[in-house]
Scaffold this motif. Structure first.
Motif, PDB file in Angstrom:
ATOM      1  N   ALA A   4       0.827  -1.208   0.000  1.00 55.62           N
ATOM      2  CA  ALA A   4       0.000   0.000   0.000  1.00 55.62           C
ATOM      3  C   ALA A   4       0.860   1.256   0.000  1.00 55.62           C
ATOM      4  CB  ALA A   4      -0.928  -0.005   1.209  1.00 55.62           C
ATOM      5  N   VAL A   5       1.956   1.230   0.768  1.00 52.86           N
ATOM      6  CA  VAL A   5       2.859   2.386   0.826  1.00 52.86           C
ATOM      7  C   VAL A   5       3.469   2.661  -0.546  1.00 52.86           C
ATOM      8  CG1 VAL A   5       5.074   3.185   1.751  1.00 52.86           C
ATOM      9  CG2 VAL A   5       3.384   2.183   3.275  1.00 52.86           C
ATOM     10  N   GLN A   6       3.687   1.605  -1.315  1.00 56.00           N
ATOM     11  CA  GLN A   6       4.279   1.750  -2.645  1.00 56.00           C
ATOM     12  C   GLN A   6       3.240   2.013  -3.727  1.00 56.00           C
ATOM     13  OE1 GLN A   6       6.361  -1.995  -2.982  1.00 56.00           O
ATOM     14  NE2 GLN A   6       8.212  -1.190  -2.001  1.00 56.00           N
ATOM     15  N   SER A   7       1.989   2.194  -3.319  1.00 56.74           N
ATOM     16  CA  SER A   7       0.906   2.396  -4.271  1.00 56.74           C
ATOM     17  C   SER A   7       1.139   3.633  -5.123  1.00 56.74           C
ATOM     18  CB  SER A   7      -0.427   2.524  -3.522  1.00 56.74           C
ATOM     19  OG  SER A   7      -1.473   2.781  -4.419  1.00 56.74           O
ATOM     20  N   GLN A   8       0.802   3.508  -6.390  1.00 53.13           N
ATOM     21  CA  GLN A   8       0.920   4.613  -7.327  1.00 53.13           C
ATOM     22  C   GLN A   8      -0.466   5.119  -7.714  1.00 53.13           C
ATOM     23  OE1 GLN A   8       3.975   5.845  -8.109  1.00 53.13           O
ATOM     24  NE2 GLN A   8       4.760   4.296  -6.686  1.00 53.13           N
ATOM     25  N   ALA A   9      -0.510   6.282  -8.321  1.00 53.44           N
ATOM     26  CA  ALA A   9      -1.782   6.848  -8.759  1.00 53.44           C
ATOM     27  C   ALA A   9      -2.449   5.924  -9.763  1.00 53.44           C
ATOM     28  CB  ALA A   9      -1.566   8.223  -9.368  1.00 53.44           C
ATOM     29  N   ARG A  18      -1.516   4.889   0.972  1.00 53.39           N
ATOM     30  CA  ARG A  18      -0.220   4.911   1.660  1.00 53.39           C
ATOM     31  C   ARG A  18      -0.388   5.106   3.170  1.00 53.39           C
ATOM     32  NH1 ARG A  18       3.237   8.623  -2.684  1.00 53.39           N
ATOM     33  NH2 ARG A  18       3.314   7.039  -4.328  1.00 53.39           N
ATOM     34  N   VAL A  19      -1.339   5.941   3.550  1.00 54.59           N
ATOM     35  CA  VAL A  19      -1.608   6.146   4.978  1.00 54.59           C
ATOM     36  C   VAL A  19      -2.090   4.843   5.613  1.00 54.59           C
ATOM     37  CG1 VAL A  19      -3.048   7.356   6.643  1.00 54.59           C
ATOM     38  CG2 VAL A  19      -2.092   8.600   4.704  1.00 54.59           C
ATOM     39  N   MET A  20      -3.007   4.142   4.939  1.00 54.09           N
ATOM     40  CA  MET A  20      -3.497   2.870   5.443  1.00 54.09           C
ATOM     41  C   MET A  20      -2.366   1.840   5.533  1.00 54.09           C
ATOM     42  SD  MET A  20      -6.698   3.124   6.212  1.00 54.09           S
ATOM     43  CE  MET A  20      -6.227   4.741   6.820  1.00 54.09           C
ATOM     44  N   GLY A  21      -1.427   1.913   4.578  1.00 52.77           N
ATOM     45  CA  GLY A  21      -0.298   0.997   4.592  1.00 52.77           C
ATOM     46  C   GLY A  21       0.564   1.178   5.835  1.00 52.77           C
ATOM     47  N   LEU A  22       0.827   2.406   6.193  1.00 53.10           N
ATOM     48  CA  LEU A  22       1.608   2.686   7.393  1.00 53.10           C
ATOM     49  C   LEU A  22       0.904   2.175   8.650  1.00 53.10           C
ATOM     50  CD1 LEU A  22       2.860   6.319   6.631  1.00 53.10           C
ATOM     51  CD2 LEU A  22       4.235   4.217   6.674  1.00 53.10           C
ATOM     52  N   ILE A  23      -0.414   2.337   8.691  1.00 55.31           N
ATOM     53  CA  ILE A  23      -1.183   1.872   9.844  1.00 55.31           C
ATOM     54  C   ILE A  23      -1.134   0.352   9.950  1.00 55.31           C
ATOM     55  CG2 ILE A  23      -3.509   1.734  10.837  1.00 55.31           C
ATOM     56  CD1 ILE A  23      -4.035   4.510   9.670  1.00 55.31           C
ATOM     57  N   PHE A  50     -10.856  10.880  -7.566  1.00 56.54           N
ATOM     58  CA  PHE A  50     -10.494   9.741  -6.733  1.00 56.54           C
ATOM     59  C   PHE A  50      -9.371   8.938  -7.377  1.00 56.54           C
ATOM     60  CE2 PHE A  50     -11.449   7.167  -3.122  1.00 56.54           C
ATOM     61  CZ  PHE A  50     -11.015   5.901  -3.473  1.00 56.54           C
ATOM     62  N   SER A  51      -9.429   8.756  -8.691  1.00 53.96           N
ATOM     63  CA  SER A  51      -8.415   7.953  -9.367  1.00 53.96           C
ATOM     64  C   SER A  51      -7.044   8.598  -9.290  1.00 53.96           C
ATOM     65  CB  SER A  51      -8.814   7.726 -10.839  1.00 53.96           C
ATOM     66  OG  SER A  51      -8.806   8.951 -11.547  1.00 53.96           O
ATOM     67  N   ARG A  52      -6.992   9.920  -9.189  1.00 49.74           N
ATOM     68  CA  ARG A  52      -5.710  10.611  -9.114  1.00 49.74           C
ATOM     69  C   ARG A  52      -5.134  10.629  -7.703  1.00 49.74           C
ATOM     70  NH1 ARG A  52      -8.282  14.424 -12.526  1.00 49.74           N
ATOM     71  NH2 ARG A  52      -8.674  15.756 -10.704  1.00 49.74           N
ATOM     72  N   ASN A  53      -5.979  10.574  -6.675  1.00 48.94           N
ATOM     73  CA  ASN A  53      -5.515  10.781  -5.301  1.00 48.94           C
ATOM     74  C   ASN A  53      -5.728   9.605  -4.350  1.00 48.94           C
ATOM     75  OD1 ASN A  53      -4.710  13.782  -5.395  1.00 48.94           O
ATOM     76  ND2 ASN A  53      -6.767  13.802  -6.243  1.00 48.94           N
ATOM     77  N   ALA A  54      -6.300   8.519  -4.826  1.00 47.83           N
ATOM     78  CA  ALA A  54      -6.566   7.378  -3.950  1.00 47.83           C
ATOM     79  C   ALA A  54      -5.281   6.805  -3.359  1.00 47.83           C
ATOM     80  CB  ALA A  54      -7.315   6.292  -4.719  1.00 47.83           C
ATOM     81  N   TYR A  55      -4.176   6.910  -4.119  1.00 53.22           N
ATOM     82  CA  TYR A  55      -2.919   6.331  -3.643  1.00 53.22           C
ATOM     83  C   TYR A  55      -2.404   7.008  -2.369  1.00 53.22           C
ATOM     84  CZ  TYR A  55      -0.425  10.353  -5.590  1.00 53.22           C
ATOM     85  OH  TYR A  55       0.023  11.622  -5.856  1.00 53.22           O
ATOM     86  N   ILE A  56      -2.765   8.269  -2.147  1.00 47.08           N
ATOM     87  CA  ILE A  56      -2.338   8.959  -0.929  1.00 47.08           C
ATOM     88  C   ILE A  56      -2.997   8.307   0.290  1.00 47.08           C
ATOM     89  CG2 ILE A  56      -2.348  11.149   0.317  1.00 47.08           C
ATOM     90  CD1 ILE A  56      -2.304  12.561  -2.370  1.00 47.08           C
ATOM     91  N   PHE A  57      -4.299   8.103   0.198  1.00 48.46           N
ATOM     92  CA  PHE A  57      -5.032   7.439   1.272  1.00 48.46           C
ATOM     93  C   PHE A  57      -4.515   6.021   1.457  1.00 48.46           C
ATOM     94  CE2 PHE A  57      -8.757   4.912   2.636  1.00 48.46           C
ATOM     95  CZ  PHE A  57      -9.007   5.532   3.846  1.00 48.46           C
TER      96      PHE A  57
END
Length: 218
Positions: A94-99, A194-199, A185-192
Protein backbone atom coordinates in the motif's frame (compact mmCIF):
# COMPACT_ATOMS: atom_id res chain seq x y z
CA UNK A 1 -23.52 -13.14 29.90
CA UNK A 2 -21.77 -9.79 30.27
CA UNK A 3 -21.30 -8.49 26.75
CA UNK A 4 -19.24 -5.51 27.91
CA UNK A 5 -16.26 -7.76 28.67
CA UNK A 6 -15.90 -8.41 24.95
CA UNK A 7 -16.02 -4.73 23.97
CA UNK A 8 -12.23 -4.36 23.67
CA UNK A 9 -12.01 -7.51 21.58
CA UNK A 10 -14.77 -6.24 19.31
CA UNK A 11 -13.26 -2.78 18.94
CA UNK A 12 -9.90 -4.31 18.03
CA UNK A 13 -11.55 -6.46 15.36
CA UNK A 14 -13.57 -3.51 14.04
CA UNK A 15 -10.51 -1.28 13.83
CA UNK A 16 -8.34 -3.89 12.10
CA UNK A 17 -11.17 -4.62 9.67
CA UNK A 18 -11.60 -0.92 8.91
CA UNK A 19 -7.92 -0.59 8.00
CA UNK A 20 -8.09 -3.69 5.80
CA UNK A 21 -11.34 -2.93 4.00
CA UNK A 22 -10.27 0.67 3.37
CA UNK A 23 -7.13 -0.45 1.54
CA UNK A 24 -7.84 -0.83 -2.20
CA UNK A 25 -7.66 -4.41 -3.47
CA UNK A 26 -9.68 -6.82 -5.65
CA UNK A 27 -12.96 -5.92 -3.91
CA UNK A 28 -12.37 -2.22 -4.48
CA UNK A 29 -11.42 -2.89 -8.09
CA UNK A 30 -14.63 -4.79 -8.92
CA UNK A 31 -16.85 -2.26 -7.16
CA UNK A 32 -15.11 0.62 -8.90
CA UNK A 33 -15.34 -1.15 -12.26
CA UNK A 34 -19.05 -1.79 -11.86
CA UNK A 35 -19.69 1.74 -10.59
CA UNK A 36 -18.09 3.20 -13.69
CA UNK A 37 -19.36 0.75 -16.28
CA UNK A 38 -22.84 -0.11 -15.02
CA UNK A 39 -23.89 2.55 -12.54
CA UNK A 40 -25.14 2.74 -8.98
CA UNK A 41 -27.61 -0.17 -8.84
CA UNK A 42 -25.18 -2.78 -10.17
CA UNK A 43 -22.37 -1.50 -7.95
CA UNK A 44 -24.58 -1.68 -4.85
CA UNK A 45 -25.60 -5.27 -5.61
CA UNK A 46 -21.94 -6.15 -6.21
CA UNK A 47 -21.10 -4.62 -2.82
CA UNK A 48 -23.72 -6.80 -1.11
CA UNK A 49 -22.09 -9.83 -2.76
CA UNK A 50 -18.68 -8.79 -1.43
CA UNK A 51 -20.09 -8.42 2.08
CA UNK A 52 -21.89 -11.76 1.94
CA UNK A 53 -18.65 -13.60 1.16
CA UNK A 54 -17.30 -12.49 4.54
CA UNK A 55 -19.48 -15.17 6.15
CA UNK A 56 -17.43 -17.81 4.31
CA UNK A 57 -14.12 -16.48 5.63
CA UNK A 58 -15.43 -16.10 9.17
CA UNK A 59 -16.94 -19.60 9.20
CA UNK A 60 -13.75 -21.50 8.44
CA UNK A 61 -11.61 -19.13 10.51
CA UNK A 62 -13.73 -19.78 13.60
CA UNK A 63 -14.07 -23.49 12.95
CA UNK A 64 -10.34 -24.12 13.06
CA UNK A 65 -9.04 -21.78 15.72
CA UNK A 66 -9.71 -23.95 18.79
CA UNK A 67 -8.23 -27.10 17.27
CA UNK A 68 -5.12 -25.30 16.04
CA UNK A 69 -4.35 -23.69 19.40
CA UNK A 70 -5.14 -26.71 21.58
CA UNK A 71 -3.37 -29.34 19.50
CA UNK A 72 -0.25 -27.44 18.42
CA UNK A 73 0.74 -24.41 20.53
CA UNK A 74 3.85 -23.86 18.40
CA UNK A 75 1.63 -23.49 15.36
CA UNK A 76 -0.13 -20.61 17.09
CA UNK A 77 3.18 -18.75 17.27
CA UNK A 78 3.79 -19.54 13.62
CA UNK A 79 0.37 -18.16 12.71
CA UNK A 80 1.17 -15.00 14.66
CA UNK A 81 4.32 -14.53 12.61
CA UNK A 82 2.50 -15.29 9.36
CA UNK A 83 -0.32 -12.91 10.28
CA UNK A 84 2.07 -10.08 11.14
CA UNK A 85 4.13 -10.74 8.03
CA UNK A 86 1.00 -10.65 5.92
CA UNK A 87 -0.06 -7.31 7.39
CA UNK A 88 3.44 -5.94 6.77
CA UNK A 89 3.27 -7.25 3.20
CA UNK A 90 -0.05 -5.50 2.66
CA UNK A 91 1.27 -2.36 4.29
CA UNK A 92 4.41 -2.21 2.15
CA UNK A 93 2.34 -2.81 -0.97
CA UNK A 94 0.00 0.00 0.00
CA UNK A 95 2.86 2.39 0.83
CA UNK A 96 4.28 1.75 -2.64
CA UNK A 97 0.91 2.40 -4.27
CA UNK A 98 0.92 4.61 -7.33
CA UNK A 99 -1.78 6.85 -8.76
CA UNK A 100 -4.53 4.95 -10.55
CA UNK A 101 -5.15 5.38 -14.25
CA UNK A 102 -7.88 7.88 -15.01
CA UNK A 103 -11.29 6.37 -15.75
CA UNK A 104 -12.84 9.44 -17.34
CA UNK A 105 -12.60 8.00 -20.83
CA UNK A 106 -14.77 4.98 -19.96
CA UNK A 107 -18.34 5.45 -21.04
CA UNK A 108 -21.15 3.77 -19.18
CA UNK A 109 -23.47 3.91 -22.17
CA UNK A 110 -21.18 1.68 -24.25
CA UNK A 111 -21.40 -1.25 -21.84
CA UNK A 112 -24.22 -3.82 -21.75
CA UNK A 113 -26.11 -4.05 -18.47
CA UNK A 114 -25.19 -6.72 -15.97
CA UNK A 115 -27.93 -8.81 -14.36
CA UNK A 116 -28.47 -8.46 -10.61
CA UNK A 117 -27.62 -12.13 -10.09
CA UNK A 118 -24.36 -11.90 -12.00
CA UNK A 119 -23.39 -8.67 -10.22
CA UNK A 120 -23.96 -10.33 -6.83
CA UNK A 121 -22.02 -13.47 -7.80
CA UNK A 122 -19.09 -11.46 -9.16
CA UNK A 123 -18.84 -9.56 -5.89
CA UNK A 124 -19.21 -12.75 -3.85
CA UNK A 125 -16.61 -14.69 -5.82
CA UNK A 126 -14.14 -11.80 -5.92
CA UNK A 127 -14.04 -11.66 -2.13
CA UNK A 128 -14.61 -15.35 -1.46
CA UNK A 129 -11.73 -16.48 -3.69
CA UNK A 130 -9.34 -13.74 -2.60
CA UNK A 131 -6.39 -15.50 -0.86
CA UNK A 132 -5.43 -12.27 0.90
CA UNK A 133 -8.88 -12.09 2.50
CA UNK A 134 -8.58 -15.73 3.54
CA UNK A 135 -5.30 -15.19 5.35
CA UNK A 136 -6.41 -11.87 6.81
CA UNK A 137 -9.51 -13.27 8.49
CA UNK A 138 -7.73 -16.40 9.68
CA UNK A 139 -4.94 -14.33 11.19
CA UNK A 140 -7.34 -11.74 12.62
CA UNK A 141 -9.46 -14.26 14.48
CA UNK A 142 -6.42 -16.26 15.58
CA UNK A 143 -4.64 -13.23 17.01
CA UNK A 144 -7.49 -11.19 18.43
CA UNK A 145 -10.34 -13.54 19.37
CA UNK A 146 -9.83 -15.50 22.57
CA UNK A 147 -10.44 -19.24 22.49
CA UNK A 148 -12.72 -18.72 25.50
CA UNK A 149 -14.98 -16.26 23.69
CA UNK A 150 -18.46 -17.87 23.36
CA UNK A 151 -19.47 -18.95 19.86
CA UNK A 152 -22.50 -16.63 19.94
CA UNK A 153 -20.15 -13.69 20.39
CA UNK A 154 -17.88 -14.92 17.62
CA UNK A 155 -20.93 -15.27 15.40
CA UNK A 156 -21.91 -11.70 16.21
CA UNK A 157 -18.43 -10.57 15.17
CA UNK A 158 -18.95 -12.33 11.84
CA UNK A 159 -22.33 -10.69 11.26
CA UNK A 160 -20.85 -7.28 12.01
CA UNK A 161 -17.91 -7.82 9.67
CA UNK A 162 -20.19 -8.90 6.83
CA UNK A 163 -22.55 -5.95 7.23
CA UNK A 164 -19.69 -3.50 7.77
CA UNK A 165 -17.99 -4.70 4.60
CA UNK A 166 -21.18 -4.41 2.57
CA UNK A 167 -21.89 -0.96 4.03
CA UNK A 168 -18.38 0.26 3.21
CA UNK A 169 -18.55 -0.82 -0.41
CA UNK A 170 -22.12 0.41 -0.81
CA UNK A 171 -20.87 3.79 0.36
CA UNK A 172 -18.04 3.64 -2.16
CA UNK A 173 -20.53 2.71 -4.86
CA UNK A 174 -22.59 5.81 -4.16
CA UNK A 175 -19.49 7.98 -4.34
CA UNK A 176 -17.76 6.35 -7.30
CA UNK A 177 -20.92 6.33 -9.41
CA UNK A 178 -20.84 10.15 -9.42
CA UNK A 179 -19.14 11.22 -12.69
CA UNK A 180 -17.38 14.26 -11.26
CA UNK A 181 -15.81 12.21 -8.44
CA UNK A 182 -14.21 9.49 -10.58
CA UNK A 183 -11.21 11.37 -11.92
CA UNK A 184 -10.51 13.07 -8.59
CA UNK A 185 -10.49 9.74 -6.73
CA UNK A 186 -8.41 7.95 -9.37
CA UNK A 187 -5.71 10.61 -9.11
CA UNK A 188 -5.51 10.78 -5.30
CA UNK A 189 -6.57 7.38 -3.95
CA UNK A 190 -2.92 6.33 -3.64
CA UNK A 191 -2.34 8.96 -0.93
CA UNK A 192 -5.03 7.44 1.27
CA UNK A 193 -3.70 3.98 0.41
CA UNK A 194 -0.22 4.91 1.66
CA UNK A 195 -1.61 6.15 4.98
CA UNK A 196 -3.50 2.87 5.44
CA UNK A 197 -0.30 1.00 4.59
CA UNK A 198 1.61 2.69 7.39
CA UNK A 199 -1.18 1.87 9.84
CA UNK A 200 -1.16 -1.81 8.83
CA UNK A 201 2.59 -2.00 9.36
CA UNK A 202 2.27 -0.43 12.82
CA UNK A 203 -0.51 -2.89 13.65
CA UNK A 204 1.74 -5.80 12.66
CA UNK A 205 4.59 -4.49 14.82
CA UNK A 206 2.19 -4.13 17.75
CA UNK A 207 1.00 -7.73 17.29
CA UNK A 208 4.56 -9.07 17.31
CA UNK A 209 5.50 -6.98 20.34
CA UNK A 210 2.38 -8.02 22.28
CA UNK A 211 2.96 -11.72 21.65
CA UNK A 212 6.75 -12.00 21.83
CA UNK A 213 7.99 -8.87 23.57
CA UNK A 214 7.48 -10.19 27.10
CA UNK A 215 8.99 -13.59 26.32
CA UNK A 216 12.25 -12.06 25.11
CA UNK A 217 12.30 -9.29 27.69
CA UNK A 218 11.81 -6.50 25.16
Amino acid sequence: MDFTEYSIEFLTIALAHLFAVASPGPDFAIVMKHSIQYGKRTALITSVGVGSAIFVHVAYALAGIGLIINATPWLYDLLIIIAASFLIYLGIGAVQSQALVSTAAIKESSNPQLSDKKAFLLGFMTNGLNPKATLFFLSLFTVVVSIDTPMIIKGAYGVYLAFATAAWFCGLSLVLSRPYVRDLFSRNAYIFDRVMGLILILLAVNILYSEFGTRFGI
